[in-house]
Write a protein that holds these residues in place. Structure first.
Motif, short mmCIF file in Angstrom:
data_model
loop_
_atom_site.label_atom_id
_atom_site.label_comp_id
_atom_site.label_asym_id
_atom_site.label_seq_id
_atom_site.Cartn_x
_atom_site.Cartn_y
_atom_site.Cartn_z
N SER A 170 0.89 -1.14 0.05
CA SER A 170 0.07 -0.12 -0.04
C SER A 170 0.76 1.31 -0.03
O SER A 170 2.23 1.35 0.46
CB SER A 170 -0.92 -0.01 1.25
OG SER A 170 -2.10 -1.10 1.27
N GLU A 171 0.27 2.19 -0.63
CA GLU A 171 1.12 3.64 -0.80
C GLU A 171 1.40 4.02 0.83
O GLU A 171 0.60 3.95 1.66
CB GLU A 171 0.46 4.71 -1.45
CG GLU A 171 1.15 5.87 -1.70
CD GLU A 171 0.09 6.92 -2.60
OE1 GLU A 171 -1.12 6.77 -2.41
OE2 GLU A 171 0.96 7.86 -3.28
N HIS B 133 5.57 4.82 -3.08
CA HIS B 133 4.95 5.99 -3.60
C HIS B 133 4.15 5.24 -5.00
O HIS B 133 4.82 4.43 -5.37
CB HIS B 133 5.76 6.98 -4.13
CG HIS B 133 5.14 8.46 -4.55
ND1 HIS B 133 4.64 8.39 -5.81
CD2 HIS B 133 4.65 9.25 -3.86
CE1 HIS B 133 4.16 9.51 -5.99
NE2 HIS B 133 4.06 10.22 -4.82
N MET B 134 2.98 5.87 -5.43
CA MET B 134 2.47 5.30 -6.37
C MET B 134 3.59 5.18 -7.76
O MET B 134 3.43 4.22 -8.48
CB MET B 134 1.09 5.86 -7.01
CG MET B 134 0.18 6.07 -6.07
SD MET B 134 -0.48 4.48 -5.66
CE MET B 134 -1.53 4.23 -7.19
N VAL C 58 1.72 -1.05 -6.32
CA VAL C 58 1.49 0.06 -5.01
C VAL C 58 0.05 0.22 -5.24
O VAL C 58 -0.53 0.95 -6.17
CB VAL C 58 2.28 1.32 -5.23
CG1 VAL C 58 2.24 2.16 -4.08
CG2 VAL C 58 3.97 0.93 -5.43
N SER D 223 -3.23 2.39 -3.60
CA SER D 223 -3.85 3.47 -2.98
C SER D 223 -4.44 3.31 -2.05
O SER D 223 -4.99 2.40 -1.65
CB SER D 223 -4.33 4.41 -4.18
OG SER D 223 -5.72 4.00 -4.80
#
Lengths: 114, 110
Positions: free
Chosen positions: B14-15, B82-83, B108, B110
């Motif tokens: 996950s971010e 990070h995305m 990744v 959000s």
């Protein structure tokens, strides 16, 4: 600074046909590499040039693949005749110095053989 | 002969959470080790390199890797994903020439 240029980006051919890929390295980079990347695998070195001389072509299938780097600048990789298993992305890379591992890659040429 | 094994073909985080991409290597000598990243439709880019200096190597975009000779590992980490980190990552070992691992695809969420 311009990066490594490759063309064409995509090519679809039938088996037994021929194909050629072109690469123009970063200006001033003496070492040029061609890699083959099959889906799901890491890139595999096909051939390495230092200026216009071949340093390593031990994994190049020489019965069907050829490569040249005339004048020590741009390079061409040819496949003739193509087989189904040649479907892959062909990556060109260049480096300023040999042996540093710091390679600059082009975006690749994706070949599909039907 | 040199070789490299990337232990995960896919990793999903996950971010904002940490990233760990695992790599083990085999080499007869003291190798140079690298991580490269490949974003979709982009060329491979060097993230970081280890060449027998400091065992903790810092790279671009907040990534770092630690060379552990006793474990023959060179894992890639980042404290907070990070995305834009979504990509495929390759561990590479070099004695005379570069040998690439099979790659780890990082997703990744959000």
């Amino acid at each position: 600074e311009a990066g490594v240029a490759q063309s064409p980006r995509y090519k679809i051919i039938e088996k037994r046909q021929s194909v050629a890929f072109w690469c123009n390295p970063i200006s001033g980079h003496a070492t040029l590499y061609w890699y083959q990347q099959i889906l799901g695998q890491g890139p595999k070195l096909l051939i390495q040039f230092q200026n216009n001389g071949v340093v390593d072509d031990s994994q190049l299938p020489k019965d069907r693949f050829s490569a040249e780097r005339l004048k020590g600048v741009d390079s061409t990789l040819k496949i003739q005749p193509a087989k189904l298993e040649d479907s892959a992305v062909y990556l060109c890379a260049s480096s300023l110095f040999e042996g540093t591992g710091e390679l600059f890659f082009g975006e690749g040429s994706r070949l599909t053989v039907l | 002969a040199q070789s490299v094994t990337q232990l995960d073909s896919h990793v999903s985080v996950s971010e904002g959470t940490p990233v760990l991409l695992r790599c083990n290597y085999s080499s007869s000598y003291s190798p140079s080790l690298f991580w490269y990243v490949q974003h979709p439709n982009k060329g491979l880019q060097l993230l970081l390199k280890y060449t027998s200096a400091a065992t903790l190597v810092k790279g671009i975009n907040g990534f770092e890797a630690e060379f552990k000779k006793s474990e023959t590992s060179f894992h890639l980490t980042k404290p907070s994903a990070h995305m834009s980190d979504a990509a495929e990552y390759f561990c590479v070992v070099s004695e005379a020439k570069l040998v690439f691992g099979a790659g780890t695809i990082l997703r990744v969420k959000s």
